[in-house]
Design an enzyme around this catalytic site. Structure first.
Site, PDB file in Angstrom:
ATOM      1  N   GLU A  43       0.851  -1.199   0.000  1.00 13.28           N
ATOM      2  CA  GLU A  43       0.000   0.000   0.000  1.00 13.28           C
ATOM      3  C   GLU A  43       0.883   1.243   0.000  1.00 13.28           C
ATOM      4  O   GLU A  43       1.620   1.481   0.955  1.00 13.28           O
ATOM      5  CB  GLU A  43      -0.911  -0.006   1.227  1.00 13.28           C
ATOM      6  CG  GLU A  43      -1.724   1.269   1.411  1.00 13.28           C
ATOM      7  CD  GLU A  43      -2.420   1.318   2.755  1.00 13.28           C
ATOM      8  OE1 GLU A  43      -2.630   2.439   3.278  1.00 13.28           O
ATOM      9  OE2 GLU A  43      -2.763   0.251   3.315  1.00 13.28           O
ATOM     10  N   THR A  74      -4.165   6.279   2.262  1.00 10.07           N
ATOM     11  CA  THR A  74      -4.454   7.665   2.629  1.00 10.07           C
ATOM     12  C   THR A  74      -5.200   8.374   1.502  1.00 10.07           C
ATOM     13  O   THR A  74      -4.891   9.506   1.138  1.00 10.07           O
ATOM     14  CB  THR A  74      -3.168   8.440   2.995  1.00 10.07           C
ATOM     15  OG1 THR A  74      -2.273   7.593   3.731  1.00 10.07           O
ATOM     16  CG2 THR A  74      -3.494   9.645   3.868  1.00 10.07           C
ATOM     17  N   LYS A 134     -11.080  -1.534   7.176  1.00 10.81           N
ATOM     18  CA  LYS A 134      -9.795  -1.249   7.812  1.00 10.81           C
ATOM     19  C   LYS A 134     -10.096  -0.743   9.228  1.00 10.81           C
ATOM     20  O   LYS A 134     -10.629   0.360   9.396  1.00 10.81           O
ATOM     21  CB  LYS A 134      -9.035  -0.189   7.013  1.00 10.81           C
ATOM     22  CG  LYS A 134      -7.802   0.369   7.717  1.00 10.81           C
ATOM     23  CD  LYS A 134      -7.214   1.516   6.898  1.00 10.81           C
ATOM     24  CE  LYS A 134      -6.110   2.231   7.650  1.00 10.81           C
ATOM     25  NZ  LYS A 134      -5.526   3.348   6.873  1.00 10.81           N
TER      26      LYS A 134
END
Length: 214
Positions: A43, A74, A134
């Protein structure tokens, strides 16, 4: 089928390395070190300079390895998600849930993993087609919180990020997490240019996951 296959790859990987770097070059080196250590989920956060270019270069570099999945982290809005997808991102991760981002990712059959903390947030995300939640920040609750969530929502797939370590990864996975996101402890040696230590850290995490999964 595209989304299903990508979700399966993430689950099979068991771990996603969260890459925050000070430059494109550093991000590439950290990613390579993690992959060399056996971590297949990468990621690249948008706090990293030229994050989209990192994703594009990694996607090209590892296009022959079908087990490696490169994603974006993000991601705060749908515009950024679209940039990531165009750069080759195979999954999109956010620190919080965003409806427009969920819709965009569903449109392009890209897994969207938003950061959620409460049952209300998780329920909203599930209703919008999210397949993996998440749990963020995981350090705020710890592995036992997963059991508490899965009592009323046994169908939810959880990937904690923040607070996952070699000491507690077993508990996270045994409590029902589909995968874990690993950042700080994994990639900390990059500050001193010790990328071989990142590879060793990655090997230790993957060894734990393999032991848990038998």
């Amino acid at each position: 089928m595209k989304k299903v296959k990508l979700l399966s790859k993430i689950a099979d990987a068991g771990a996603v390395a969260v890459i925050r770097a000070d430059s494109k070059e550093e991000a590439m080196k950290i990613s390579a070190a993690c992959i060399q250590g056996g971590i297949k989920g990468i990621e690249i956060t948008f706090t990293t300079p030229e994050a989209d270019k990192v994703m594009k270069d990694l996607s090209r570099q590892y296009e022959d390895d079908s087990n490696i999945v490169i994603g974006a982290g993000t991601v705060l809005d749908a515009v950024t998600a679209r940039i990531a997808i165009l750069a080759g991102a195979q999954f999109v991760v956010s620190p919080s849930f965003d409806t427009e981002t969920a819709r965009l990712c569903n449109l392009y059959q890209i897994p969207y993993m938003p950061g959620c903390m409460t049952v209300t947030e998780i329920k909203q995300a599930l209703e919008s087609g999210v397949d993996i939640i998440k749990l963020f920040p995981g350090s705020a609750f710890g592995p036992d919180y997963v059991k508490a969530i899965k009592a009323p929502l046994p169908q939810v797939n959880i990937m904690p990020t923040g607070g996952v370590s070699l000491e507690n990864i077993t508990q996270w996975l045994e409590n029902g997490c589909v995968a874990v996101g690993i950042g700080g402890q994994l990639i900390a040696p990059a500050k001193n240019g010790e990328y071989e230590k990142i590879t060793e850290n990655a090997r230790q995490y993957m060894q734990k996951i393999q032991e848990i999964r038998g």
